[in-house]
Design a protein around this motif. Structure first.
Motif: not given
Length: 709
Positions: A199, A204, A243, A247, A252, A256, A260
């Motif tokens: 990550k 991902y 993951q 989500k 997070l 992340d 993101l």
């Protein structure tokens, strides 16, 4: 290329040169003229906040964007950044809300905001670490999450919750892992490290906006070595489950927070919506940027237009953490970016600057800047050659004690090493001399669990009434003495009037085999120490009775288990050294235990600092002792170092990164530098003959050698 390396005496100090970026716009021209006016006003007695800056710093402060400032060690990098912000706000009339300033550590960010607040009575909203600033971005622009299907009311995942999620994600695979003799604790550790590695590079297993999945079963173990012996299908499915669940809950984790927003801003519409308010993006220590962090900075700076990079390629020491030397060097050579150099070192004695410069200029993958001293050469650099690491410890600590007795603040003294485990003998010597110390960004040797466990066994054997030590080792190694068994034992001790938990256990009828062995170990240790058996004999019995090497391998896997077992063997050396000062085991171990307890409770920071080179980066000290400066540790490599590939212009190499590490260590010193290179090094349970670090070869005229008898 517009390299503002030297200022012509015929031209204004403050007027920038027009370069390949194009003709200066009106704002830049007005800014330059205003700086010139300030300079002229300062010739009188009017207050000028910029008057304390050097010409090189002033040029960098007034740089036209985009700009890169390559700053050698000790050249006032932080000061330049602060005055760049002051100039943008007070002269260019730029709102602080239009400035994005980021650095890598909380310590550096705190120092900057504190100094900036004193300078301007205010700080930009975005002034902190990449992580902190990214959270601010997400809160101000929820679209950075919403576009990925997350709820704008996100939560941050803490370490405990993260472990719980990984536990759940691994559950379907536990039977398969057990058949492969992979313990859950190992699998979870490998998954944690592997997920972080992937990550951190923006890879991902699920789709995001403008970032399709790039991790699959066929490549998951090829993309990182962190998964170790994990089957590819299990590693992939666990990562995917982890993951997906994050989500679903709009949560997070640490990675992340950077990834993101970067993914979202690959969409031009979203990027323009976010970056339209930013007119200056400052990145401190930019050489340590990961690829995602650098992309974030470029996105916010209108594809680099308003980018202001400050750093030093000579201090890039995080190649293993995705810092990219090639990216740094491409920035330096880009003709569309204004280049500025800070070369005057205000920190260190000229002898230290001279040695540091001579070391780092042997690297080929660097810019042409040359670090120069502004302070005189007063103190000689000493390369001391002890017989072994024990003599090294005695010599260094004796010198430190003399300094402290002479009035030097302990916090101005640093002991710097290449790795965490090497200083344990010095720690023992500091304890003997009653000198307070702490690690800088490192884990104290005496705080490791395995060290506390072994010391607790010895303490309990000396004093059966020590219930604290008993509770720590009653179920270590595991012998089915969980919380229920301990509660029953406490009740038994209370009702039968026993003075201690150990006595309550020892006098019970029908003890199971594991507890009979436990009682036998404690009583045998007690007898051996009362008979004054050698430390080697006592520790050998304890380690073999507990089968501690096997236990550590079972709990932590082979590699980590070896490291922990090595620490226990070093503890044996420390106790043996302390026995020379104290009369017997009781006095020695009680003194050691007291130091361990007080070390945790002390909050006073006026202590000698021990640090790895990575941990000390960005800090400075009056007196520096660089220990273990031998080949094999400085540089640290297995076998022959990688050769430099002449056909790859900016290739990072093991040996050049190791030289940068040595350079960072040397340039932490302000007044005194002692480099210690023992002939014989105690490491990994053996003694090996060593040679002085190759990084000092050919520079013998820059230091004096002191051979210890």
């Amino acid at each position: 290329m517009n390299q503002q390396h030297k200022t012509s005496p015929q031209t204004s100090t403050y007027l920038p040169t027009v370069n390949a970026v194009g003709t200066m716009d009106t704002l830049e021209l007005r800014s330059a003229k205003r700086m010139e006016q300030i300079h002229q006003e300062s010739q009188g007695n009017e207050y000028n906040p910029f008057s304390g800056l050097s010409l090189a710093q002033l040029n960098a402060v007034n740089a036209a964007s985009p700009a890169v400032v390559l700053a050698a060690a000790g050249t006032g990098k932080t000061t330049t950044i602060l005055y760049r912000i002051l100039k943008a706000n007070t002269i260019d009339q730029m709102s602080l809300d239009a400035i994005f300033m980021t650095t890598f550590s909380k310590k550096a960010a705190t120092e900057m905001t504190t100094r900036l607040s004193k300078l301007m009575n205010s700080v930009p909203k975005y002034a902190g670490t990449f992580h902190r600033n990214s959270i601010q971005l997400i809160k101000q622009y929820p679209v950075l999450l919403e576009v990925h299907g997350y709820d704008s009311n996100f939560e941050m995942l803490d370490a405990t919750d993260r472990d719980h999620l990984l536990d759940e994600a691994l559950k379907p695979h536990l039977k398969h892992l057990k058949s492969l003799d992979i313990k859950k604790v190992h699998a979870k550790k490998w998954m944690r490290e592997g997920i972080d590695a992937l990550k951190g590079k923006g890879k991902y297993p699920i789709d995001f906006h403008y970032a399709p999945a790039s991790v699959f079963e066929h490549n998951v173990c090829e993309l990182t070595k962190k998964f170790q012996d994990m089957p590819a299908d299990v590693a992939y499915q666990t990562f995917l489950s982890y993951q997906t669940e994050l989500k679903r809950m709009s949560m997070l984790d640490f990675n992340d927070v950077i990834a993101l927003p970067v993914f979202a801003m690959r969409d031009e519409l979203i990027k323009n919506r976010v970056n339209k308010n930013f007119k200056l993006v400052i990145v401190d220590e930019f050489q340590d940027c990961s690829s995602l962090q650098f992309e974030l900075a470029e996105q916010l700076s209108h594809d680099g237009k308003y980018l202001y990079l400050v750093g030093d390629e000579d201090q890039l020491i995080y190649g293993w953490r995705d810092a990219d030397l090639e990216k740094v060097m491409q920035t330096y050579t880009d003709p569309n970016i204004n280049q500025y150099f800070l070369e005057e070192n205000y920190r260190s004695d000229a002898n230290i600057v001279r040695l540091g410069s001579a070391i780092i200029t042997q690297n080929t993958m660097r810019s042409k800047k040359v670090m120069r001293a502004t302070k005189p050469a007063i103190n000689e650099i000493v390369n001391v050659i002890p017989y072994d690491t024990k003599q090294e410890a005695e010599f260094v600590v004796k010198w430190i004690k003399k300094m402290i007795d002479g009035g030097v603040k302990p916090s101005e003294i640093a002991i710097i090493t290449r790795n965490n485990d090497y200083p344990t003998i010095i720690e023992a010597e500091l304890l003997k001399q009653k000198i307070d110390y702490n690690f800088v960004k490192a884990f104290n040797f005496f705080e490791y669990k395995e060290i506390k466990d072994v010391v607790s066994y010895l303490i309990l054997a000396l004093n059966y009434n020590n219930d604290l030590a008993f509770r720590r080792v009653f179920n270590y190694p595991k012998r089915k003495n969980g919380p229920g068994a301990l509660n029953k034992l406490e009740a038994h001790a209370h009702h039968n009037g026993r003075s201690s938990l150990f006595e309550a256990l020892r006098t019970q009828n029908n003890l199971n085999k594991a507890n009979v062995e436990f009682v036998t170990i404690i009583m045998t240790l007690s007898k051996m120490m009362s008979e004054e058996k050698t430390v080697k004999q006592v520790m050998k019995y304890l380690m073999s009775s507990l089968n501690i090497e096997f236990v550590l391998h079972e709990e932590h896997a082979i590699l980590e288990g070896d490291i922990r077992f090595e620490r226990i063997k070093k503890l044996s050396m420390i106790i043996d050294m302390m026995m020379e000062e104290y009369e017997d085991y009781r006095e020695t171990l009680f003194a050691l235990n007291d130091e361990m307890i007080n070390m945790k409770k002390e909050t006073n920071e006026n202590k000698v600092q021990i640090s790895t080179i990575h941990g000390v980066k960005g800090l400075e000290f009056e007196k520096v002792f660089l220990i273990g400066a031998v080949n094999g540790m400085m540089p640290s490599f297995q076998g022959a170092p990688n050769a430099i590939d002449k056909h790859q212009e900016f290739k990072n190499t093991d040996i050049e990164e190791e030289r940068r590490l040595f350079y960072v260590a040397v340039t932490r010193a302000k007044k005194h530098l002692v480099i210690s290179s023992p002939k014989y090094v105690h490491r990994y349970g053996s003694v090996s003959e060593s040679e002085r670090t190759m990084f000092l070869d050919g520079l013998e005229d820059m230091y004096v050698v002191k051979q210890l008898l």
